[in-house]
Design an enzyme around this catalytic site. Structure first.
Site, PDB file in Angstrom:
ATOM      1  CE1 TYR A  46      -9.901   8.133 -14.471  1.00 42.08           C
ATOM      2  CE2 TYR A  46      -7.708   9.020 -14.777  1.00 42.08           C
ATOM      3  CZ  TYR A  46      -9.013   9.185 -14.376  1.00 42.08           C
ATOM      4  OH  TYR A  46      -9.431  10.404 -13.887  1.00 42.08           O
TER       5      TYR A  46
ATOM      6  N   GLY B 247      -6.037   1.151 -13.002  1.00 36.67           N
ATOM      7  CA  GLY B 247      -7.210   0.723 -12.237  1.00 36.67           C
ATOM      8  C   GLY B 247      -8.460   1.196 -12.954  1.00 36.67           C
TER       9      GLY B 247
ATOM     10  CB  VAL C  52      -3.695   4.647  -5.536  1.00 33.49           C
ATOM     11  CG1 VAL C  52      -3.635   5.567  -6.717  1.00 33.49           C
ATOM     12  CG2 VAL C  52      -2.446   4.787  -4.686  1.00 33.49           C
ATOM     13  CG  ASP C  53      -7.242  10.534  -5.770  1.00 32.30           C
ATOM     14  OD1 ASP C  53      -6.568  11.182  -4.954  1.00 32.30           O
ATOM     15  OD2 ASP C  53      -8.040  11.062  -6.581  1.00 32.30           O
TER      16      ASP C  53
ATOM     17  CG  ASP D  23      -1.691   1.171   1.495  1.00 34.73           C
ATOM     18  OD1 ASP D  23      -1.488   2.192   0.813  1.00 34.73           O
ATOM     19  OD2 ASP D  23      -2.567   1.110   2.375  1.00 34.73           O
ATOM     20  CB  ILE D  24       1.533   3.889  -2.515  1.00 40.01           C
ATOM     21  CG1 ILE D  24       2.786   4.642  -2.957  1.00 40.01           C
ATOM     22  CG2 ILE D  24       0.323   4.810  -2.424  1.00 40.01           C
ATOM     23  CD1 ILE D  24       2.739   5.095  -4.417  1.00 40.01           C
TER      24      ILE D  24
END
Ligand code: AR6
Length: 172
Positions: free
Chosen positions: A122, A120, A34-35, A11-12
């Site tokens: 997109y 993802g 992720v955003d 997980d970033i």
């Protein structure tokens, strides 16, 4: 000066790096994937700062502080929506990687982590996107003195294997 390219399955938001890249949308006002994870982990002040940025074009970047994250900065970039590949998607995706590195280097960032931008919601095919990412990062890293480490942060084993293979093949 040699630079380290690494692949992590993580997980970033948990990474201990100077800056992380966010795969945002052009409003910069948050979203899913992720955003969403970055905004949740950074806390509400990130959204406050983003509100003042006036959005971001596809292929471009905007930099903010990282608030509650371990990183110092978040580089928000807007990847292209995949429309079959003939609408400039590879160039726009390459631009996300190139500009993210450039903006990070301006802040003397020494370690930078990328998610798999556009792959993802997109819909950019993971393998094609990984090729763009590795090619761009591999070709510009030697230009940046302050940058010591670039992490490709993958959210699945399959993505991590793609990157590991490409980095091996290209002998970066
Ligand atoms: N850490 C690392 N990678 C992650 C994480 C995480 N916590 N969560 C998801 N991924 P996506 P996009 C991976 O959909 O395709 C948002 O709503 C995920 O598995 O987050 O560029 C934005 O607001 C995939 O490999 O970004 C935009 O509207 C990669 O991150 C839109 O989605 C990118 O998936 C952007 O779509």
């Amino acid at each position: 000066m040699s630079i380290e390219l690494s692949v992590k399955e993580a997980d970033i938001t948990t990474l201990q790096v100077d800056a992380i890249v966010n795969a945002a949308n052009s409003s910069l006002l948050g979203g899913g994937g992720v955003d969403g994870a970055i905004h949740r982990a950074a806390g509400p002040r990130l959204l406050e700062e983003c509100r003042g940025l006036g959005g971001c074009d596809v292929g471009d970047t905007k930099l903010t502080l990282a608030y509650r994250l371990k990183a110092r900065f978040v580089v928000h970039t807007v990847g292209p929506v995949w429309r079959g590949g003939s609408e400039g998607e590879p160039d726009l995706l390459a631009s996300c990687y190139r500009r993210s590195m450039a903006v990070a280097v301006k802040k003397q960032v020494s370690s930078l982590a990328f998610p798999c931008i556009s792959t993802g919601v997109y819909g950019y095919p993971a393998e094609l996107a990984a090729e763009v990412a590795v090619d761009v990062v591999g070709s510009v890293i030697s230009r940046y003195d302050s940058l010591r480490e670039v992490v490709f942060c993958c959210f699945s084993r399959g993505d991590a294997e793609l990157y590991e293979r490409l980095i091996r093949i290209r002998e970066i």
